[in-house]
Design an enzyme around this catalytic site. Structure first.
Site, PDB file in Angstrom:
ATOM      1  N   GLU A   1       2.007  -6.778   9.965  1.00 19.00           N
ATOM      2  CA  GLU A   1       1.607  -5.330  10.112  1.00 19.00           C
ATOM      3  C   GLU A   1       2.625  -4.943  11.405  1.00 19.00           C
ATOM      4  OE1 GLU A   1      -0.935  -3.705   8.894  1.00 19.00           O
ATOM      5  OE2 GLU A   1      -2.293  -5.198   8.143  1.00 19.00           O
TER       6      GLU A   1
ATOM      7  N   ASN B   1      -3.739  -5.149  -2.958  1.00 18.02           N
ATOM      8  CA  ASN B   1      -3.887  -6.316  -2.005  1.00 18.02           C
ATOM      9  C   ASN B   1      -5.366  -6.734  -2.111  1.00 18.02           C
ATOM     10  OD1 ASN B   1      -2.763  -8.116  -0.358  1.00 18.02           O
ATOM     11  ND2 ASN B   1      -3.642  -7.218   1.391  1.00 18.02           N
ATOM     12  N   ARG B   2      -5.854  -6.226  -3.270  1.00 18.34           N
ATOM     13  CA  ARG B   2      -7.412  -6.630  -3.724  1.00 18.34           C
ATOM     14  C   ARG B   2      -7.332  -6.885  -4.939  1.00 18.34           C
ATOM     15  NH1 ARG B   2     -11.719  -7.770  -4.920  1.00 18.34           N
ATOM     16  NH2 ARG B   2     -13.441  -7.234  -4.196  1.00 18.34           N
TER      17      ARG B   2
ATOM     18  N   HIS C   1       0.797  -1.055   0.014  1.00 14.33           N
ATOM     19  CA  HIS C   1      -0.049  -0.091   0.093  1.00 14.33           C
ATOM     20  C   HIS C   1       0.915   1.265   0.061  1.00 14.33           C
ATOM     21  CE1 HIS C   1      -3.025  -2.727   2.078  1.00 14.33           C
ATOM     22  NE2 HIS C   1      -3.402  -2.723   0.622  1.00 14.33           N
ATOM     23  N   GLY C   2       0.490   2.125  -0.714  1.00  9.15           N
ATOM     24  CA  GLY C   2       1.572   3.448  -1.128  1.00  9.15           C
ATOM     25  C   GLY C   2       1.569   4.288   0.165  1.00  9.15           C
ATOM     26  N   ASP C   3       0.569   4.435   1.191  1.00  6.56           N
ATOM     27  CA  ASP C   3       0.624   5.052   2.169  1.00  6.56           C
ATOM     28  C   ASP C   3       1.015   4.234   3.353  1.00  6.56           C
ATOM     29  OD1 ASP C   3      -1.472   3.529   2.566  1.00  6.56           O
ATOM     30  OD2 ASP C   3      -2.999   5.020   3.214  1.00  6.56           O
ATOM     31  N   GLU C   4       1.740   2.966   3.168  1.00  5.42           N
ATOM     32  CA  GLU C   4       2.441   2.339   4.292  1.00  5.42           C
ATOM     33  C   GLU C   4       3.876   2.123   4.053  1.00  5.42           C
ATOM     34  OE1 GLU C   4      -0.364  -1.249   4.906  1.00  5.42           O
ATOM     35  OE2 GLU C   4      -1.709  -0.005   4.922  1.00  5.42           O
TER      36      GLU C   4
END
Length: 486
Positions: free
Chosen positions: A307, A185-186, A124-127
């Site tokens: 995570e 991731n979907r 995810h780009g924001d992670e």
């Protein structure tokens, strides 16, 4: 009262629209909303993961490597440690950024009878924490080979592949999705619902991962995310979309792997939200089209979703602490490939040559395929159990033996005699030699087989209405076969 042909056509179109509207809505990816509508016990965690953060400012991004700086850092590892590393690309993002991988091994780029592990960051780009942590991991292994026993074990006994960013475009845009605003991731084929059945409609980053898994013989892997502190394992979704514990055939092994990571972490195992710092994905909240389940089903690759930071985009000053908290977890998880499980090779008795046979464990409904080059297999298993290990190959007689897997790995070779293969029903395989056949066939065994048969019959009815002038016809609905429970 007789119904006119046009009115019947209109009714059938309404039924068709209603059928498609009953398909599951796009569930959020890991680190997004809970499609079950329930977030009890995990409300605070879900809030952290819920959506793109509109407050990602220039100040917050200060101290993180840009995409160009990340590429320089990746290539610097290859230049500094050319004897134990190799840099290669698995494809490009939507905006053309190369998806560079660091391979670390004492024989990088060569095929060996050794297990392979992959780490993937920045799905995810924001992670973005995973990008920074994985560069630190590569540099640590480079610096500590032949100095630290764990670093030496990893370099000399396996092939470690590190992809620091899967979503460089999303990182540059400071949002979850890629340049097309698709949650990666979907975007993978799903076992329960037909999501993105056609490969042409998948994102280039997704296709790159799928092709990579087909080319390499990965034993296990992990993707790094942010917004919580927990090690997540399959299944990520359930057949009826409900929030429940939905274990895969290797549930015990996955719980062991997740615990290896959690217990090696500074404080993950002390989590108040997740017992022991681990969770089953569907029990946390179901998602569909995730990378984790696809790896296990179609690649025979045991993947965890990790995570590793309570905050999705923490300040850069916190990165050294996050790295130290996760360093031993990453090293121990990778090293578990050679420290436990069952490993060996499969040979043909008549020629003595290695063969790409299949390996199954009695009572566990999954199997892996030995490599074509060396006939080597590497099977993750939870220690402390007795297992019956079965090797088979078409045209050879099946052999089985029992092992006691304690804390250390077991080496077990098989020599198969030519002859008729066992009468067991063989599962369909894709190009990876993995279970469940190709994507389209696999999805047609999902929970909505009845719906698709119904839609197919409606399409036939529409065709008949246009081609024939008769005003009446009958559609016979057949009861489809029940899907096989996984």
């Amino acid at each position: 009262m007789a119904i006119s042909r046009h009115r019947l056509l209109f009714l059938l179109l309404l039924l068709l629209l209603r059928a498609f509207s009953s398909l599951p809505a796009q569930a959020a990816a890991r680190g997004a909303s809970d499609p079950s509508g329930t977030g009890e016990n995990f409300g605070s965690v879900l809030r952290n993961l819920l959506q793109d953060d509109p407050r990602i400012t220039d100040e917050l991004t200060h101290g993180y490597m840009s995409n160009s700086e990340l590429e320089i850092a990746v290539r610097a590892v290859g230049s500094r440690c050319p004897n134990i590393s190799r840099i290669y690309s698995i494809g490009k993002s939507v905006n053309g950024f190369s998806l560079l991988v660091i391979e670390i091994s004492d024989k990088p780029g060569e095929k060996e009878a050794e297990p392979a592990f992959k780490f993937i960051g920045n799905v995810h780009g924001d992670e973005p924490v995973g990008r920074e942590v994985l560069i630190n991991l590569a540099n640590w292994l480079c610096d500590n080979y032949l100095k630290d026993p764990l670093a030496t074990l990893i370099v000399e006994n396996m092939h470690l592949h590190i992809l620091p960013t899967m979503n460089p475009d999303g990182f540059a845009l400071r949002r979850r999705g890629n340049a097309n605003n698709v949650d990666l991731n979907r975007d993978f084929p799903d076992q329960f619902f037909p999501i993105n059945d056609e490969i042409d409609y998948r994102q280039p980053e997704t296709r790159a991962i799928m092709n990579w898994v087909k080319q390499e013989h990965f034993t296990a892997s992990a993707s790094l995310h942010g917004g919580a502190l927990v090690a997540n394992y399959p299944w990520d979704g359930s057949r009826d979309q409900s929030k429940q514990y939905y274990g895969c055939p290797d549930d015990k092994t996955f719980r062991y792997m997740a615990s290896v990571y959690s217990k090696s972490h500074y404080n993950m195992s002390l989590s108040k939200e997740f017992k022991g710092g681990i969770t089953n994905g569907a029990f946390w909240y179901p998602i569909y089209g995730g990378m984790q389940d696809w790896n296990y089903i179609h690649g025979g690759c045991f993947e965890l979703t990790l995570e590793i930071s309570d905050i999705k985009w923490p300040k850069a000053a916190e990165l050294p602490v996050i790295w130290e908290h996760n360093r031993m977890s990453m090293l121990n998880l990778a090293a578990s490939l050679v420290k436990t499980g069952v490993h060996g090779r499969i040979f043909a008795a008549d020629t003595g040559h290695p063969i790409p046979g299949s390996l199954t464990i009695k009572g566990i409904g999954s199997e892996i395929r030995a490599s074509r080059t060396y006939g080597d297999y590497h099977r993750m298993l939870a220690p402390g159990e007795n297992y019956e290990v079965i090797a088979s190959m078409e045209g050879f007689r099946t052999k089985a033996t029992r092992i006691l897997l304690e804390e250390e790995a077991v080496s077990l070779d098989f020599i198969l005699d030519p002859g008729e293969a066992s009468g067991e029903v063989k599962m369909l395989r894709n190009d990876c030699g993995c279970l469940c056949g190709d994507d389209r066939l696999f999805h047609m065994h999902g929970a909505h087989l009845e719906l698709y048969l119904f839609v197919f019959l409606i399409i036939i009815a529409l065709y008949v209405l246009f081609k024939r002038r008769t005003s009446k016809f009958t559609i016979h609905r057949h009861s489809p076969r029940r899907p096989i429970a996984v």
